[in-house]
Design an enzyme around this catalytic site. Structure first.
Site, short mmCIF file in Angstrom:
data_model
loop_
_atom_site.label_atom_id
_atom_site.label_comp_id
_atom_site.label_asym_id
_atom_site.label_seq_id
_atom_site.Cartn_x
_atom_site.Cartn_y
_atom_site.Cartn_z
N ASP A 12 0.67 -1.25 -0.08
CA ASP A 12 -0.16 0.08 0.06
C ASP A 12 0.99 1.34 0.14
O ASP A 12 1.95 1.14 0.49
CB ASP A 12 -0.95 0.00 1.04
N ASN A 14 1.23 3.26 -2.92
CA ASN A 14 1.78 3.86 -4.16
C ASN A 14 1.15 5.16 -4.65
O ASN A 14 2.04 5.98 -4.96
CB ASN A 14 1.25 2.92 -5.44
N ARG A 16 0.02 7.54 -2.77
CA ARG A 16 0.71 8.77 -1.78
C ARG A 16 2.22 9.23 -1.98
O ARG A 16 2.54 10.29 -2.12
CB ARG A 16 0.25 8.24 -0.31
N HIS A 29 2.27 3.29 -9.05
CA HIS A 29 1.96 1.89 -9.46
C HIS A 29 3.21 1.23 -10.13
O HIS A 29 3.57 0.17 -9.79
CB HIS A 29 0.68 1.85 -10.09
N SER A 57 -7.94 -5.46 -4.90
CA SER A 57 -8.70 -6.06 -3.97
C SER A 57 -10.15 -6.07 -4.70
O SER A 57 -10.26 -5.35 -5.68
CB SER A 57 -8.98 -5.23 -2.60
N THR A 58 -11.02 -6.69 -4.14
CA THR A 58 -12.46 -6.66 -4.81
C THR A 58 -13.07 -5.37 -4.58
O THR A 58 -14.15 -5.07 -5.19
CB THR A 58 -13.27 -7.84 -4.10
N TRP A 61 -12.26 -1.94 -7.19
CA TRP A 61 -13.31 -1.64 -8.32
C TRP A 61 -13.89 -0.24 -8.11
O TRP A 61 -14.34 0.25 -9.17
CB TRP A 61 -14.31 -2.52 -8.66
N LEU A 123 10.14 -20.46 -5.07
CA LEU A 123 9.40 -19.76 -4.43
C LEU A 123 7.88 -20.07 -5.05
O LEU A 123 7.68 -19.85 -6.18
CB LEU A 123 9.44 -18.19 -4.43
N ARG A 177 2.35 -4.78 6.05
CA ARG A 177 1.66 -3.81 5.35
C ARG A 177 2.46 -2.55 5.41
O ARG A 177 2.94 -2.01 6.35
CB ARG A 177 0.23 -3.50 6.07
N ARG A 183 -4.74 -1.29 9.41
CA ARG A 183 -5.85 -2.27 9.05
C ARG A 183 -5.72 -3.61 7.86
O ARG A 183 -4.59 -3.37 7.54
CB ARG A 183 -7.45 -1.66 8.34
N SER A 185 -7.93 -4.50 5.38
CA SER A 185 -8.43 -4.23 4.22
C SER A 185 -8.79 -5.57 3.27
O SER A 185 -8.50 -5.84 2.28
CB SER A 185 -7.63 -3.30 3.38
C1 IPE Z 1 -5.43 -2.49 -0.05
O1 IPE Z 1 -5.09 -1.27 -0.08
C2 IPE Z 1 -5.50 -3.17 -1.33
C3 IPE Z 1 -3.97 -3.41 -2.07
C4 IPE Z 1 -2.98 -3.01 -1.58
C5 IPE Z 1 -4.18 -4.23 -3.14
P1 IPE Z 1 -6.13 0.06 -0.28
O2 IPE Z 1 -5.57 1.12 -0.56
O3 IPE Z 1 -7.02 -0.53 -1.39
O4 IPE Z 1 -6.66 -0.36 1.26
P2 IPE Z 1 -7.95 0.77 1.98
O5 IPE Z 1 -8.66 1.49 1.11
O6 IPE Z 1 -6.80 1.67 2.51
O7 IPE Z 1 -8.37 -0.09 2.93
C1 IPE Z 2 -1.69 0.30 -3.33
O1 IPE Z 2 -1.73 1.51 -3.37
C2 IPE Z 2 -1.99 -0.40 -4.75
C3 IPE Z 2 -3.31 -0.75 -5.04
C4 IPE Z 2 -4.41 -0.63 -4.13
C5 IPE Z 2 -3.52 -1.04 -6.15
P1 IPE Z 2 -2.73 2.55 -3.53
O2 IPE Z 2 -3.01 2.96 -4.67
O3 IPE Z 2 -3.63 2.36 -2.52
O4 IPE Z 2 -1.84 3.92 -3.00
P2 IPE Z 2 -2.51 4.87 -1.65
O5 IPE Z 2 -2.78 4.06 -0.54
O6 IPE Z 2 -3.74 5.61 -2.11
O7 IPE Z 2 -1.23 5.98 -1.28
MG MG Z 3 -4.08 2.36 -0.59
#
Ligand code: IPE
Ligand code: IPE
Ligand code: MG
Length: 235
Positions: A12, A14, A16, A29, A57-58, A61, A123, A177, A183, A185
């Site tokens: 998580d 990317n 920000r 990303h 994640s689901t 979307w 792996l 994480r 959390r 998620s």
């Molecule tokens: C969790 O990150 C999903 C992935 C890393 C693929 P999110 O950014 O979607 O989660 P929340 O919205 O902070 O819970």
């Molecule tokens: C995680 O990074 C990647 C995916 C959920 C696909 P985010 O895109 O959630 O990046 P932040 O949390 O908004 O910084």
């Molecule tokens: Mg995120």
């Protein structure tokens, strides 16, 4: 160092990371893919048996369709570009999650990557894409109902475990994480029941091999009790 049997990573932060340096979220990303390549290599080197990474994640979307489309394409391109090297490195790739709703061009590439690496013995890399922990449990229960028609007499944890997306690795021992959110998620809800948790503020694109090693060292120092008492507990 005590190496976990199965490491899960919620990659998580990317967006920000990118926004902080005035780049579009897309750049975060892309950089995240580079980091993942390094962490996969390091996991192989450290002989971690299984690594599961959360890629989509689901719930993702619900993001703007532009970002969703970008993530689909990025995943497709990454699989296509990396499968040969993963194969050369003896990595067995599995994509876990719901296949419905995924575009056909991506489904073809998923089949190709899984097929090409199916016999590898290094792996085990699970990529959680269109993955939800609740969906996984629901899918497992539906599979059981289908298998047994209407003769179900008893549901056991073993039966559910054997119908998860990758039944060979039912326990996540160590959950990392990045990005600082406290959390889970909807990630691996069944598998993380007794996982050790490690949350770092570092955004995923800034996560380095050394950060991974530091996290694993931290895992190594944990005392895992599984509800029992430690050695001095009966004093
Ligand atoms: C969790 O990150 C999903 C992935 C890393 C693929 P999110 O950014 O979607 O989660 P929340 O919205 O902070 O819970
Ligand atoms: C995680 O990074 C990647 C995916 C959920 C696909 P985010 O895109 O959630 O990046 P932040 O949390 O908004 O910084
Ligand atoms: Mg995120």
């Amino acid at each position: 160092m005590d190496i976990p049997e199965h490491v899960g990573i919620i990659m998580d932060g990317n967006g920000r990371w990118a926004q902080k340096q005035d780049l579009p979220r897309r750049a975060g990303h892309k950089k995240g893919v580079e980091v993942l390549k390094k962490i996969v290599k390091e996991s192989s080197r450290l002989k971690i048996p299984c690594l599961t990474v959360y890629a989509f994640s689901t719930e993702n979307w619900n993001r703007p369709s532009r970002e969703v489309k970008f993530l689909m394409k990025l995943f497709h391109r990454t699989l296509q570009r990396e499968v040969n090297e993963l194969d050369d490195n003896n990595v067995k790739v599995k994509i876990i999650g719901r296949r419905a709703n995924l575009p056909d061009y991506l489904l073809d590439e998923i089949k190709q990557a899984e097929g090409q690496t199916a016999d590898n013995t290094g792996l085990n890399l699970n990529i959680a894409f269109n993955y939800g922990g609740r969906a996984e449990i629901v899918d497992a229960v539906n599979e059981i109902i289908k298998d047994t028609q209407d003769h179900i007499s008893d549901i056991s944890p073993e039966l559910i475990g054997d119908h998860l997306y990758n039944p060979d690795f039912q326990e996540v021992e160590f959950l990392i994480r990045t990005g600082g959110e406290m959390r889970v998620s909807n990630f691996m809800l069944w598998e993380i029941a007794y996982a050790e948790l490690y949350i770092t503020d570092k955004y995923w694109p800034a996560f380095q091999r050394e950060d991974f090693r530091k996290a694993l060292q931290n895992f190594s120092s944990r005392e895992r009790r599984f509800g029992s008492l430690d050695e001095s507990g009966d004093q």
